[in-house]
Motif scaffolding. Structure first.
Motif, PDB file in Angstrom:
ATOM      1  N   THR A  41       0.634  -1.025   0.028  1.00 46.84           N
ATOM      2  CA  THR A  41       0.289  -0.244   0.300  1.00 46.84           C
ATOM      3  C   THR A  41       1.184   0.934  -0.297  1.00 46.84           C
ATOM      4  O   THR A  41       1.473   1.269   0.228  1.00 46.84           O
ATOM      5  CB  THR A  41      -1.211  -0.401   1.241  1.00 46.84           C
ATOM      6  N   HIS A  50      -6.864  16.038  -0.070  1.00 46.90           N
ATOM      7  CA  HIS A  50      -7.835  14.793   0.484  1.00 46.90           C
ATOM      8  C   HIS A  50      -5.927  13.772   0.224  1.00 46.90           C
ATOM      9  O   HIS A  50      -4.818  13.940   0.388  1.00 46.90           O
ATOM     10  CB  HIS A  50      -7.860  14.567  -0.666  1.00 46.90           C
ATOM     11  N   THR A  52      -4.765  10.290  -0.922  1.00 50.16           N
ATOM     12  CA  THR A  52      -5.206   8.755  -1.999  1.00 50.16           C
ATOM     13  C   THR A  52      -4.033   8.102  -1.704  1.00 50.16           C
ATOM     14  O   THR A  52      -2.472   7.803  -1.822  1.00 50.16           O
ATOM     15  CB  THR A  52      -4.380   9.560  -3.579  1.00 50.16           C
ATOM     16  N   THR A  53      -4.854   6.758  -2.008  1.00 54.32           N
ATOM     17  CA  THR A  53      -4.458   4.765  -1.957  1.00 54.32           C
ATOM     18  C   THR A  53      -4.162   4.326  -2.970  1.00 54.32           C
ATOM     19  O   THR A  53      -4.994   4.505  -3.406  1.00 54.32           O
ATOM     20  CB  THR A  53      -5.352   4.183  -0.734  1.00 54.32           C
ATOM     21  N   THR A  59      -5.170  -0.171  -8.067  1.00 55.33           N
ATOM     22  CA  THR A  59      -6.551  -0.067  -7.540  1.00 55.33           C
ATOM     23  C   THR A  59      -6.187   1.850  -6.532  1.00 55.33           C
ATOM     24  O   THR A  59      -5.478   1.526  -6.103  1.00 55.33           O
ATOM     25  CB  THR A  59      -7.296  -0.727  -6.545  1.00 55.33           C
ATOM     26  N   THR A  60      -6.538   2.521  -6.809  1.00 55.92           N
ATOM     27  CA  THR A  60      -6.648   3.655  -6.811  1.00 55.92           C
ATOM     28  C   THR A  60      -7.658   3.992  -5.812  1.00 55.92           C
ATOM     29  O   THR A  60      -9.255   4.061  -6.482  1.00 55.92           O
ATOM     30  CB  THR A  60      -6.206   4.944  -7.865  1.00 55.92           C
ATOM     31  N   THR A  61      -7.914   4.786  -5.137  1.00 56.45           N
ATOM     32  CA  THR A  61      -9.248   5.569  -4.067  1.00 56.45           C
ATOM     33  C   THR A  61      -8.655   6.905  -3.263  1.00 56.45           C
ATOM     34  O   THR A  61      -7.950   6.845  -2.171  1.00 56.45           O
ATOM     35  CB  THR A  61      -9.718   4.513  -3.129  1.00 56.45           C
ATOM     36  N   THR A  62      -8.686   7.547  -3.609  1.00 60.36           N
ATOM     37  CA  THR A  62      -9.004   9.138  -3.087  1.00 60.36           C
ATOM     38  C   THR A  62     -10.165   9.253  -2.042  1.00 60.36           C
ATOM     39  O   THR A  62     -11.232   9.035  -2.896  1.00 60.36           O
ATOM     40  CB  THR A  62      -8.893  10.070  -4.543  1.00 60.36           C
ATOM     41  N   GLU A  63      -9.672   9.923  -0.747  1.00 55.39           N
ATOM     42  CA  GLU A  63     -10.802  10.611   0.389  1.00 55.39           C
ATOM     43  C   GLU A  63     -10.567  11.549   0.078  1.00 55.39           C
ATOM     44  O   GLU A  63      -9.347  12.077   0.735  1.00 55.39           O
ATOM     45  CB  GLU A  63     -10.322   9.648   1.361  1.00 55.39           C
ATOM     46  N   PRO A  95      -8.649   1.461   2.023  1.00 52.17           N
ATOM     47  CA  PRO A  95      -9.130   2.529   1.181  1.00 52.17           C
ATOM     48  C   PRO A  95     -10.028   2.775   2.603  1.00 52.17           C
ATOM     49  O   PRO A  95      -9.910   3.568   2.996  1.00 52.17           O
ATOM     50  CB  PRO A  95      -9.731   2.041   0.306  1.00 52.17           C
ATOM     51  N   ALA A  99     -10.028   6.408   4.422  1.00 51.54           N
ATOM     52  CA  ALA A  99     -11.279   7.102   4.841  1.00 51.54           C
ATOM     53  C   ALA A  99     -11.803   7.055   6.511  1.00 51.54           C
ATOM     54  O   ALA A  99     -11.850   8.127   6.881  1.00 51.54           O
ATOM     55  CB  ALA A  99     -12.668   6.289   4.601  1.00 51.54           C
TER      56      ALA A  99
END
Length: 127
Positions: A41, A50, A52-53, A59-63, A95, A99
């Motif tokens: 990770t 923000h 970003t993971t 797989t990318t997730t932005t919180e 993710p 979050a």
């Protein structure tokens, strides 16, 4: 500054976009992932905007960050990392762990990971 080969040996890398730009020449999460392919990770924090993971599989997730009045930013990155690790220790998927730090509790619906927490991150049991 931590050398890139050492960063690439880590299981988890958490860094600010500004720190990454100084150390590795870019603060872009996808470019950083190509420079650091080994960590499971990679989390790139973009100040108050923000986090970003990027997982090893891409797989990318932005919180988005919480909308709060910042009185003193010293230690904010350390607090983020501590909150993230606390989420992982509770069994949250990466993710959701991110979050859990950036979302207000009343909005957070964090799915648990299907696997056990990382063995190196499990809390020790008293003997």
């Amino acid at each position: 500054m931590v050398p890139r080969p050492l960063l690439d040996e880590a299981d988890l890398v958490v860094m600010g976009a500004d720190e990454a730009a100084l150390a590795l020449g870019t603060g872009d999460p996808r470019e950083l992932r190509s420079l650091l392919p080994s960590p499971a990770t990679l989390i790139v924090k973009d100040a108050e905007h923000h986090a970003t993971t990027v997982e090893r599989d891409g797989t990318t997730t932005t919180e988005p960050s919480l909308d709060v009045h910042i009185v003193e930013p010293t230690g904010a990155g350390d607090a983020f990392a501590a909150g993230y690790l606390a989420g992982v220790l509770r069994g949250l998927a990466p993710p959701a762990a991110s979050a859990s730090v950036t979302s207000p509790p009343q909005r957070l619906s964090a799915p648990r990971t299907t696997s056990a927490p990382h063995p190196r991150l499990r809390p020790s049991r008293p003997s």
